[in-house]
Design an enzyme around this catalytic site. Structure first.
Site, short mmCIF file in Angstrom:
data_model
loop_
_atom_site.label_atom_id
_atom_site.label_comp_id
_atom_site.label_asym_id
_atom_site.label_seq_id
_atom_site.Cartn_x
_atom_site.Cartn_y
_atom_site.Cartn_z
N CYS A 74 0.83 -1.21 0.00
CA CYS A 74 0.00 0.00 0.00
C CYS A 74 0.86 1.26 0.00
CB CYS A 74 -0.93 -0.01 1.21
SG CYS A 74 -2.06 1.39 1.23
N CYS A 78 0.21 5.00 6.92
CA CYS A 78 -0.43 4.82 8.24
C CYS A 78 0.57 4.14 9.19
CB CYS A 78 -1.69 3.98 8.10
SG CYS A 78 -2.78 4.57 6.77
N CYS A 81 0.39 0.40 10.33
CA CYS A 81 -0.08 -0.64 9.41
C CYS A 81 1.02 -1.50 8.78
CB CYS A 81 -0.91 0.00 8.30
SG CYS A 81 -1.65 -1.28 7.24
N CYS A 118 -16.33 -9.55 5.73
CA CYS A 118 -15.73 -8.25 5.44
C CYS A 118 -14.45 -8.43 4.62
CB CYS A 118 -15.44 -7.56 6.76
SG CYS A 118 -14.68 -5.95 6.54
N CYS A 149 -19.40 -6.64 3.69
CA CYS A 149 -18.73 -5.40 4.05
C CYS A 149 -17.44 -5.34 3.25
CB CYS A 149 -18.44 -5.40 5.55
SG CYS A 149 -17.58 -3.93 6.13
N CYS A 209 -19.61 1.66 8.31
CA CYS A 209 -18.84 1.00 9.36
C CYS A 209 -17.62 1.88 9.57
CB CYS A 209 -18.44 -0.41 8.90
SG CYS A 209 -17.31 -1.23 10.06
N ARG A 281 -17.89 -2.93 17.64
CA ARG A 281 -17.10 -4.15 17.44
C ARG A 281 -15.79 -4.09 18.21
NH1 ARG A 281 -16.81 -4.33 12.23
NH2 ARG A 281 -18.93 -5.11 12.27
#
Ligand code: SAM
Ligand code: DTB
Ligand code: SF4
Length: 339
Positions: A74, A78, A81, A118, A149, A209, A281
């Site tokens: 990616c 972040c 991550c 998801c 999701c 979400c 969650r």
């Protein structure tokens, strides 16, 4: 030793004032939310349980299974991550999975008892052809009668519309942390980009979400700031994942000091109080948490978990352990709510 009279006074002392949005409006101030965080633990839990019971059966927990349909590589930065290409975390980049592989994984999730499936992709934002392929995956998941999701990064309105038409029930896109701490964690896209994606998802009628991560080194006030942003979305998200940082070697946050587990429980409770009808969650970080803290999270109003041996790239408790935990607590899996 206190006398019986003193004990009565202690037991019946007036409750601390219960913070709430100012009357006549629905907006939560950061001050009001921080005041919730500051309540004595039993008072906070009592308030959270009261709200929870007004809106849900407190014995039921939703099982949502995650699948990383496109892992690693990616472009974003972040700081938490393992999938960011710029950090050396040992995660290998892969291509988007084929429908047959996703169908098999979704069937396994369903057979194991999941009701929501998801799919996560490590993209900054998907391209047109990616969206077409994910739409196909959504149709596959829906054909099994599972709730769907997806979390694919930033979305354009046309992309959101295509996913909606394919039957997408929820789109996950987190605000992650408070606006005034965000720049310490992510620099390659800003807070407003995230809010714009959420607005596009909402506009096409896909349920939102949206949650965040705690344990990034933020202050309590900044945790309150995150919850205020979430609770003030209108309407508030239908689904709110609260992640506890999973520290991954190679990421800038690998050596972050652990958050006090009770502070995590408080975050769940405050999310429950401020977003009464959301599925809250208990998300990443359960493997490091222990059964006692998870049970406290359920008491604080968490009513959903990621269910499956893996999150996206990191571990999650075994499904057997989760089934046993709920059994020990006399709790059950929530029934599906598919459209
Ligand atoms: N790339 C997409 C995006 O960022 O929107 C979707 C996937 S991303 C992995 C989804 C969320 O997972 C992040 O927003 C973050 O809240 C959470 N997450 C990622 N790494 C984490 C970690 N190490 N510990 C806890 N939560 C994490
Ligand atoms: C969310 O809030 N947490 C999930 C899901 N949405 C996509 C992801 C957690 C990822 C944890 C780190 C990993 O396994 O890579
Ligand atoms: Fe990329 Fe999402 Fe990881 Fe950020 S959280 S680096 S956008 S996969």
């Amino acid at each position: 030793m206190s006398t019986p009279a003193e004990q009565v006074v202690t037991l019946h002392r007036p409750r601390p004032a219960a913070p709430a949005p100012a009357s006549g409006e629905q907006r939560w101030s950061v001050d009001a939310i921080e005041a919730l965080f500051n309540l004595p633990f039993p008072e906070l839990m009592h308030r959270a349980q009261t709200v929870h019971r007004e809106n849900f059966d407190p014995t039921l927990v939703e099982f949502a299974t995650l699948l990383s349909i496109k892992t690693g590589g990616c472009a974003e930065d972040c700081g938490y991550c393992p999938q960011a290409a710029r950090y050396d975390t040992g995660v290998e980049a892969s291509k988007l999975m084929e429908p047959a592989e996703v169908l098999a994984a979704a069937q396994r999730a369903k057979d194991a008892g999941a009701t929501r499936f998801c799919m996560g992709a490590a993209w900054r934002s998907p391209k047109d052809r990616d969206v077409e392929k994910v739409a196909e995956l959504i149709r596959t998941v829906k054909s099994l009668g599972l709730e769907s999701c997806a979390t694919l990064g930033m979305l354009e309105e046309g992309h959101a519309q295509t996913l909606q038409e394919a039957g997408l029930d929820y789109y996950n896109h987190n605000l992650d942390t408070a606006p005034d701490f965000y720049g310490d964690i992510i620099t390659t896209r800003d807070y407003q980009d995230r809010l714009d994606t959420l607005a596009r998802v909402r506009k096409v009628g896909v349920k939102v979400c949206c949650g965040g991560i705690v344990g990034l080194g933020e202050t309590r006030r900044q945790r309150a700031g995150l919850v205020a942003e979430l609770a003030n979305l209108t309407p508030h998200p239908e689904s709110v994942p609260i992640n506890n940082l999973v520290k991954v070697e190679g990421t800038p946050l690998a050596d972050q000091v652990d958050l006090d587990p009770f502070e995590f429980v408080r975050t769940i409770a405050v999310a429950r109080i401020t977003m009464p009808t959301a599925r809250v969650r208990l998300s990443a970080g359960r493997q490091q948490m222990g059964d006692g803290i998870q049970a406290l999270c359920f008491l604080a109003g968490a009513n959903s978990i990621f269910y499956g041996d893996k999150l996206l790239t990191t571990g999650n408790p075994d499904t057997d352990a989760d089934v046993q935990l709920l059994e020990r607590l006399g709790m059950n899996r929530a029934a599906p709510q598919v459209r």
